[in-house]
Motif scaffolding. Sequence first.
Motif, PDB file in Angstrom:
ATOM      1  N   ALA A 728       0.882  -1.114   0.189  1.00  4.33           N
ATOM      2  CA  ALA A 728      -0.006  -0.185   0.121  1.00  4.33           C
ATOM      3  C   ALA A 728       0.799   1.620   0.061  1.00  4.33           C
ATOM      4  N   ASP A 729       0.300   2.359  -0.482  1.00  6.58           N
ATOM      5  CA  ASP A 729       0.994   3.376  -0.606  1.00  6.58           C
ATOM      6  C   ASP A 729       1.255   4.202   0.660  1.00  6.58           C
ATOM      7  N   GLY A 730       0.721   4.171   1.716  1.00  7.20           N
ATOM      8  CA  GLY A 730       0.880   4.396   3.105  1.00  7.20           C
ATOM      9  C   GLY A 730       0.386   5.673   3.512  1.00  7.20           C
ATOM     10  N   PRO A 731       0.538   6.098   4.888  1.00  6.20           N
ATOM     11  CA  PRO A 731       0.133   7.377   5.561  1.00  6.20           C
ATOM     12  C   PRO A 731       0.039   8.385   4.515  1.00  6.20           C
ATOM     13  N   ASN A 732      -0.716   9.474   4.553  1.00  2.00           N
ATOM     14  CA  ASN A 732      -0.682  10.425   3.578  1.00  2.00           C
ATOM     15  C   ASN A 732      -1.590  11.636   4.416  1.00  2.00           C
ATOM     16  N   ILE A 733      -0.884  12.725   4.598  1.00  2.00           N
ATOM     17  CA  ILE A 733      -1.589  13.789   5.521  1.00  2.00           C
ATOM     18  C   ILE A 733      -2.259  14.936   4.258  1.00  2.00           C
ATOM     19  N   TYR A 734      -1.926  14.788   3.030  1.00  2.00           N
ATOM     20  CA  TYR A 734      -2.275  15.885   2.279  1.00  2.00           C
ATOM     21  C   TYR A 734      -3.657  15.698   1.521  1.00  2.00           C
ATOM     22  N   ASN A 735      -4.142  14.532   1.112  1.00  2.00           N
ATOM     23  CA  ASN A 735      -5.287  14.365   0.104  1.00  2.00           C
ATOM     24  C   ASN A 735      -6.655  13.976   0.580  1.00  2.00           C
ATOM     25  N   ASN A 736      -6.777  13.889   1.954  1.00  2.00           N
ATOM     26  CA  ASN A 736      -7.770  13.315   2.422  1.00  2.00           C
ATOM     27  C   ASN A 736      -8.436  13.972   3.963  1.00  2.00           C
ATOM     28  N   PRO A 737      -9.020  14.940   3.600  1.00  3.69           N
ATOM     29  CA  PRO A 737      -9.231  15.780   4.977  1.00  3.69           C
ATOM     30  C   PRO A 737     -10.145  14.990   5.969  1.00  3.69           C
ATOM     31  N   LEU A 738     -11.036  14.060   5.445  1.00  2.00           N
ATOM     32  CA  LEU A 738     -11.795  13.402   6.438  1.00  2.00           C
ATOM     33  C   LEU A 738     -11.061  12.255   6.950  1.00  2.00           C
ATOM     34  N   LEU A 739      -9.797  12.048   6.784  1.00  2.00           N
ATOM     35  CA  LEU A 739      -9.366  10.952   7.493  1.00  2.00           C
ATOM     36  C   LEU A 739      -9.201  11.211   9.161  1.00  2.00           C
ATOM     37  N   SER A 740      -9.477  10.333  10.108  1.00  2.00           N
ATOM     38  CA  SER A 740      -9.543  10.711  11.402  1.00  2.00           C
ATOM     39  C   SER A 740      -8.171  10.455  12.133  1.00  2.00           C
ATOM     40  N   CYS A 741      -7.490  11.335  11.663  1.00  2.00           N
ATOM     41  CA  CYS A 741      -5.878  11.501  12.067  1.00  2.00           C
ATOM     42  C   CYS A 741      -5.468  12.912  12.565  1.00  2.00           C
ATOM     43  N   THR A 742      -4.721  12.868  13.629  1.00  2.00           N
ATOM     44  CA  THR A 742      -4.270  14.241  14.172  1.00  2.00           C
ATOM     45  C   THR A 742      -2.720  14.045  14.025  1.00  2.00           C
ATOM     46  N   THR A 743      -2.042  12.878  13.493  1.00  2.00           N
ATOM     47  CA  THR A 743      -0.585  13.168  13.576  1.00  2.00           C
ATOM     48  C   THR A 743      -0.235  12.228  11.988  1.00  2.00           C
ATOM     49  N   PRO A 744       0.823  12.706  11.257  1.00  2.00           N
ATOM     50  CA  PRO A 744       1.065  12.252  10.168  1.00  2.00           C
ATOM     51  C   PRO A 744       1.181  10.801   9.805  1.00  2.00           C
ATOM     52  N   ALA A 745       1.655  10.078  10.695  1.00  2.00           N
ATOM     53  CA  ALA A 745       1.982   8.624  10.577  1.00  2.00           C
ATOM     54  C   ALA A 745       1.051   7.684  10.673  1.00  2.00           C
ATOM     55  N   LYS A 746      -0.251   8.315  10.977  1.00  2.00           N
ATOM     56  CA  LYS A 746      -1.406   7.744  11.227  1.00  2.00           C
ATOM     57  C   LYS A 746      -2.406   7.788  10.390  1.00  2.00           C
ATOM     58  N   CYS A 747      -2.134   8.582   9.486  1.00  2.00           N
ATOM     59  CA  CYS A 747      -3.319   9.086   8.311  1.00  2.00           C
ATOM     60  C   CYS A 747      -3.250   8.055   7.059  1.00  2.00           C
ATOM     61  N   TYR A 748      -3.851   7.054   7.610  1.00  2.90           N
ATOM     62  CA  TYR A 748      -3.886   5.868   6.669  1.00  2.90           C
ATOM     63  C   TYR A 748      -5.232   5.002   6.947  1.00  2.90           C
ATOM     64  N   LEU A 749      -5.804   4.557   5.856  1.00  6.81           N
ATOM     65  CA  LEU A 749      -7.030   3.722   5.885  1.00  6.81           C
ATOM     66  C   LEU A 749      -7.066   2.573   4.976  1.00  6.81           C
TER      67      LEU A 749
END
Length: 779
Positions: A728-749
Amino acid sequence: MLKSGKPIVCSIAAMLMILSTALLMNGSNALAATSGSHPLKDLPVFSSTRNDEWAGAGSPLSLETEPYNGNPALPVDTAETYNGLPSLRLNVTSDGSSGFGWWSVTQADNNWETYSLVPYYANGALEFNIKGAAGGEAFTIGMGDRNYRRDPVQYNTSSIRSSNYVTVTTDWQHVRIPLTDLIPAGSVFDLNQVYLLYFGSANNNAQEFWLNDIKFTSRDQEHSAPFIKVNQLGYSVLAEKYALVSGYADELNAVDGTRFQVKRASDNSVAYNGKLKLVDDYDSQSGERIFEADFSSLLKPDTYYISVAAPGVADSLPFRIGTDVYQPLIVDAARYFYYQRQGIALDAAHAGVYTRGIGHPQDADAPFASGANPRRDVSQGWYDAGDYGKYVNSGAVAVSELAWAYQLFPNEFRDNQLNLPESGNHVPDILDEAKWELDFILKMRDQASGGFYHMVQPTGIAAPDSDATQRLIEDVNGSLTNVRPTDDAASAAAALAEASISFKKFDPTYANTLLTAARRGWDYLVANPNGVAPVPGPYGISDDHADRLWAAAALYRATGDDQFNRYFLDNYQNFASAWDGSRDNPGGVGNMAQTAFLDYLQAGHPDAAARAWFATEFAAWRKPVLARSEHGPWRNTLQDNDYYWGSNGVALNTMHVLAIGTIVLGGHDLRGDVRVGRAVESAMNYILGINPLHRSFVSGEGADSITTIYSTAWSNQGHPGVPKGYLADGPNIYNNPLLSCTTPAKCYLDNDSNWTTNENAIYWNADLVLDATLAAQIP
């Protein structure tokens, strides 16, 4: 690494709408975090800016709209504000005719992505502010999901009425609707793949009202993943062996010096005793406190797990220590390419349960977009990623990485290793697989000029053996036709030259075919010194200079010809910025300058001054890269703002440039440079489970590995899951504002309808093959 202009196909109320998206990797700040509490963040459906949307109505009703991202959408009213935020105006009018009309507004995530409400559901809500023009306005609210592994793919909840929660007046009011009201417990609705929020008509009335600050909220805290993170495949016997124990400070009941034990899985006996060491009291990439459990001195091969003497800390997942930990991963990651093949039926003998008919047989007789050239056979090649596109320059990058893996470590690859249709032909299977893509690249040549066409356009969302839509060889850029972009020629020339080296031993005739095409590609570059611009679409590279350098270096390595040496020597110092150690994206499509240096150093007679220059630049680059690997919280070299689309590929790419650069300069294997060997291992540890999410990002590799992938092929094929070996391409803080993450390395679904974090791509998987092969060199 960026694949811009990626097509996203979505349906709204029985309509197919094709939307163009642009992926932004720069110009955005990493998510902010503090060391205090860790509440779930509000998910902004509409606040000061909006995400994607569709709005419409049917007679006798009409709905005021304005265009947004190619669709009709509600007007944003900056005059009607509340709490400093603008509102969406819903202005419904009627022509007075008989009949029951309708209006509907579909609110989506940015780029129509899915998102998860799993952590919000129990105690969360949909919240918004509302104001009416006259009072008494009413509407309905509903939700839709998207799950390609289920029939129906999209499921919409029953709508609820706004009047059950608010009586609209001419004053602003706040509304809170529990998620359990919107999505009843026990519903087939997939909370991990939320797609749409609907507002719609409740009556046939003309009315006007405003909605403000629409969001999903929860009073709950964000929870840690399981605390003990291990490489879920395991560790080589002589490798540095560690687990990271991490969690939010108020949840993880461990301190510096807390005891841990490594136990044998067979009988729970203790094989190692140690103490946790504090790594970071507060890590901005995860928001967590991190401890290290080092057990490097444990050398006996076996299957183990880790136990930590702290309340509430469950035992780790099992893992192996052995001399062959990475060999099965090399096979699975390389077999990925067989599953990505176009133009062949995947049969049970080679694909197991993952069978399908011939994918897109129409590629064997494809027209040019311009119509200026005769139709041609452009079958074979790999589907590039989650879409059905086939691209020359991205395929060239993937072929290059597979070629490097084979050329550096030929003993890791053999015939009959990957169970391919070509297995048994006395050629290593990895080369047979690369040939499937190389043959496609050769078919994309323009024989007259030596140039290469860029792509076979991706099409719809049906299964590959059911998608009968017309696919085109794209050769149009505005008014220009028969366009052969020079970046594709440069990339193809480089990869064909590299591959010719591998095939020379097994098939000299084919090796010569590859090298002849590479030389002709160079001729095209010489004839077009100012470049030929790309056609619109993914991987359109305007500046071809980095890949020209790569082509020159690869051709010099393959031929020893002075013209290629001269070009390299005249231009290499223009790429000093490639060795800026503050950036963490060493290469990829359109930016293969670093690989150019590696190719050049592998040539028979590299220039001594160029070698010395490279050695100095590489040493300066290597220093901060190693520092980030050794001292970064997750040992992956990524900085807070490096978690963009393809972050896993970046982490792996960085490591193979580091390792191969060390090899070509030093002439020794990874056992000769302990720091570099450990850095490669650490990157693999991150990919395979030592990350804040406790996930192995490779399907089927580990007890908590990803279970889905964004793939038009597999999402629509009807199989339960995906084959092993998909990265998988992995955590991404830039393209999905409705991901429920507050820190970069957890922005994954992990779901099958979200390309922002869970897409696959051929060059990322080639990175995985190469890095797993590098790691396998450490016994």
